[in-house]
Enzyme design. Structure first.
Site, mmCIF file in Angstrom:
data_model
loop_
_atom_site.group_PDB
_atom_site.id
_atom_site.type_symbol
_atom_site.label_atom_id
_atom_site.label_comp_id
_atom_site.label_asym_id
_atom_site.label_seq_id
_atom_site.Cartn_x
_atom_site.Cartn_y
_atom_site.Cartn_z
ATOM 1 N N GLY A 198 -87.942 25.618 4.520
ATOM 2 C CA GLY A 198 -89.060 25.413 5.374
ATOM 3 C C GLY A 198 -88.591 25.161 6.823
ATOM 4 O O GLY A 198 -89.557 24.246 7.201
ATOM 5 N N ARG B 208 -90.350 26.089 11.266
ATOM 6 C CA ARG B 208 -91.656 25.693 11.944
ATOM 7 C C ARG B 208 -92.166 24.141 11.645
ATOM 8 O O ARG B 208 -91.732 23.786 10.675
ATOM 9 C CB ARG B 208 -92.528 26.584 11.330
ATOM 10 N N GLY C 185 -81.530 26.428 18.350
ATOM 11 C CA GLY C 185 -80.392 25.939 17.768
ATOM 12 C C GLY C 185 -79.087 25.974 18.667
ATOM 13 O O GLY C 185 -78.180 25.399 18.195
ATOM 14 N N TYR D 46 -102.100 20.588 -4.976
ATOM 15 C CA TYR D 46 -100.819 20.102 -3.923
ATOM 16 C C TYR D 46 -100.708 18.521 -4.384
ATOM 17 O O TYR D 46 -99.562 18.408 -4.243
ATOM 18 C CB TYR D 46 -101.742 20.322 -2.608
#
Length: 258
Positions: free
Chosen positions: A22, A25, A60, A162
């Site tokens: 992940g 973002r 990057g 979650y």
């Protein structure tokens, strides 16, 4: 199966590898950029947003390479891990950051709502860590950071899937810290309300009234920034955190004092 789409230039020969799931973002991007700034070669894993992956690789400046992988598919996680190990050797840093939420009242949760959240938030870190940790142990070094949530400690309504996944991740962290010591340090990084588009939308913080309500619950009276979270990661993976393992570092302005 998701095709493996990679963006970014081929890594050079300097700097150790850091893997961030992940990592293209929001908080994940900030973590990838910080690790690149610290001199790591970063492999940022992402699920499907190709534009975000291209932008992350560009930001990057040659130190971030992105790889598309569905964290709910063990075969894809294993394949990308084998590729990274073959091309770059054992990572020095692994950050399990990928996560999703599907918030609904418990009585309205579907099987898919439960399965997808647990598969991404808890099983994903298991599969990625299992694939990479043996090489890290063999190399004799490394740090693993699992990105949790305060709702893994303190429950909330309409998010049992979650909350359960993040609670499991915290205990997963402690178990790994025991088993992988003394070679690998394993910690949890737990952000609070952080000023990202996802958090703003999810909690309705574009509404001044709602934002004021949330800020009123935070002793420091502000949202966190992604740089705050990156600062904490830098501590956990760097020399200042060399004697820290099995811990949860909460970065939330004092909102949760457990």
């Amino acid at each position: 199966m998701t095709s493996d789409m990679t963006f970014g230039t081929t890594f050079g020969t300097t700097g150790s590898l850091a893997v961030v799931s992940g990592g293209t973002r929001g908080i994940g991007l900030a973590l990838s950029l910080r690790l690149a700034h610290l001199g790591h070669r970063v492999a940022a894993l992402y699920r499907g947003d190709h534009q975000a992956a291209r932008e992350a690789a560009a930001l990057g400046a040659g130190r971030i390479e992105t790889h598309q992988v569905d964290m709910t598919r063990p075969d894809e996680v294993r394949a990308v891990s084998e590729r990274l190990l073959a091309e770059h050797g054992a990572p020095e840093v692994l950050v399990n950051n990928a996560g999703i939420n599907r918030d609904r009242p418990f009585l309205e949760l579907s099987d898919e709502d439960w399965d997808q959240v647990l598969a991404t938030n808890l099983s994903g870190p298991f599969h990625l860590t299992r694939a990479l940790a043996p090489a890290m142990v063999a190399a004799g070094r490394g740090a693993i950071v699992n990105v949790g949530a305060t709702t893994g400690i303190r429950p909330r309504a309409n998010g049992v899937n979650y909350c359960a996944s993040k609670a499991g991740l915290l205990h997963f962290t402690r178990c790994l810290a025991l088993e992988l010591a003394p070679t690998i340090r394993v910690n949890s990084l737990v952000p609070g309300f952080t000023d990202t588009p996802e958090v703003v939308e999810r909690y309705g913080l574009e509404d001044p009234v709602r934002r004021a309500e949330v800020l009123g619950q935070i002793p420091l009276r502000s949202l966190g920034t992604v740089e705050d979270i990156a600062d904490a990661l830098e501590f956990l993976v760097g020399r200042p955190g060399r004697y820290v393992t099995g811990q949860q570092l909460i970065i939330d302005g004092g909102n949760f004092m457990g």
